[in-house]
Design a protein around this motif. Sequence first.
Motif, PDB file in Angstrom:
ATOM      1  N   ASP A  29       0.843  -1.193   0.000  1.00  0.00           N
ATOM      2  CA  ASP A  29       0.000   0.000   0.000  1.00  0.00           C
ATOM      3  C   ASP A  29       0.879   1.244   0.000  1.00  0.00           C
ATOM      4  O   ASP A  29       1.731   1.412   0.873  1.00  0.00           O
ATOM      5  CB  ASP A  29      -0.920   0.004   1.214  1.00  0.00           C
ATOM      6  N   ARG A  31       0.989   5.482  -2.085  1.00  0.00           N
ATOM      7  CA  ARG A  31       0.353   6.434  -3.000  1.00  0.00           C
ATOM      8  C   ARG A  31       1.328   6.767  -4.119  1.00  0.00           C
ATOM      9  O   ARG A  31       2.534   6.785  -3.906  1.00  0.00           O
ATOM     10  CB  ARG A  31      -0.029   7.703  -2.256  1.00  0.00           C
ATOM     11  N   PRO A  32       0.803   7.048  -5.305  1.00  0.00           N
ATOM     12  CA  PRO A  32       1.678   7.475  -6.396  1.00  0.00           C
ATOM     13  C   PRO A  32       2.543   8.648  -5.952  1.00  0.00           C
ATOM     14  O   PRO A  32       2.072   9.551  -5.264  1.00  0.00           O
ATOM     15  CB  PRO A  32       0.701   7.887  -7.499  1.00  0.00           C
ATOM     16  N   THR A  54       7.276   1.456  -9.573  1.00  0.00           N
ATOM     17  CA  THR A  54       6.798   1.421 -10.955  1.00  0.00           C
ATOM     18  C   THR A  54       5.700   0.379 -11.100  1.00  0.00           C
ATOM     19  O   THR A  54       5.385  -0.035 -12.208  1.00  0.00           O
ATOM     20  CB  THR A  54       7.963   1.152 -11.934  1.00  0.00           C
ATOM     21  N   SER A  55       5.123  -0.009  -9.972  1.00  0.00           N
ATOM     22  CA  SER A  55       3.987  -0.941  -9.977  1.00  0.00           C
ATOM     23  C   SER A  55       2.760  -0.208  -9.450  1.00  0.00           C
ATOM     24  O   SER A  55       2.841   0.919  -8.966  1.00  0.00           O
ATOM     25  CB  SER A  55       4.295  -2.170  -9.120  1.00  0.00           C
ATOM     26  N   VAL A  56       1.639  -0.870  -9.538  1.00  0.00           N
ATOM     27  CA  VAL A  56       0.367  -0.304  -9.104  1.00  0.00           C
ATOM     28  C   VAL A  56       0.196  -0.545  -7.598  1.00  0.00           C
ATOM     29  O   VAL A  56       0.458  -1.648  -7.121  1.00  0.00           O
ATOM     30  CB  VAL A  56      -0.793  -0.975  -9.884  1.00  0.00           C
ATOM     31  N   PRO A  57      -0.246   0.465  -6.844  1.00  0.00           N
ATOM     32  CA  PRO A  57      -0.492   0.254  -5.416  1.00  0.00           C
ATOM     33  C   PRO A  57      -1.530  -0.848  -5.183  1.00  0.00           C
ATOM     34  O   PRO A  57      -2.447  -1.033  -5.986  1.00  0.00           O
ATOM     35  CB  PRO A  57      -1.047   1.607  -4.949  1.00  0.00           C
ATOM     36  N   THR A  59      -1.040  -4.156  -5.063  1.00  0.00           N
ATOM     37  CA  THR A  59      -0.750  -5.475  -5.620  1.00  0.00           C
ATOM     38  C   THR A  59       0.228  -6.214  -4.710  1.00  0.00           C
ATOM     39  O   THR A  59       0.852  -5.621  -3.833  1.00  0.00           O
ATOM     40  CB  THR A  59      -0.167  -5.377  -7.046  1.00  0.00           C
TER      41      THR A  59
END
Length: 108
Positions: A29, A31-32, A54-57, A59
């Motif tokens: 978890d 934030r960008p 560089t991954s999506v939060p 996952t």
Amino acid sequence: MRVAEVRRESANALTLVLEDAAVPGRPFDFRPGQYFTLAADRDGAPCWRAYSATSVPGTGQLHLTVKRVEQGRFSAHVHQQVRVGDRLSVRVPRAPSTPAPPRLSGRC
């Protein structure tokens, strides 16, 4: 964190795919815009460098892309030494971060 994959992106960039060694699949978890600090022992002294995800939060894997920098002790270590199965020390995500998205009221 355990290195699950080392993905070569270009001649001077690679992506470390990390997962929680204690609980594989546990979501990361953040934030960008936040960054994670990696640590390695270089010549008997700790060396720290920060990288944006560089991954999506949310996952189960954290992707950190490391560009090799001339005279960069940490990036050279990552590019030459880090392998799948290695464990890295990773600090919790830090600011700066983007603000949370506004809550919508459901009205049009």
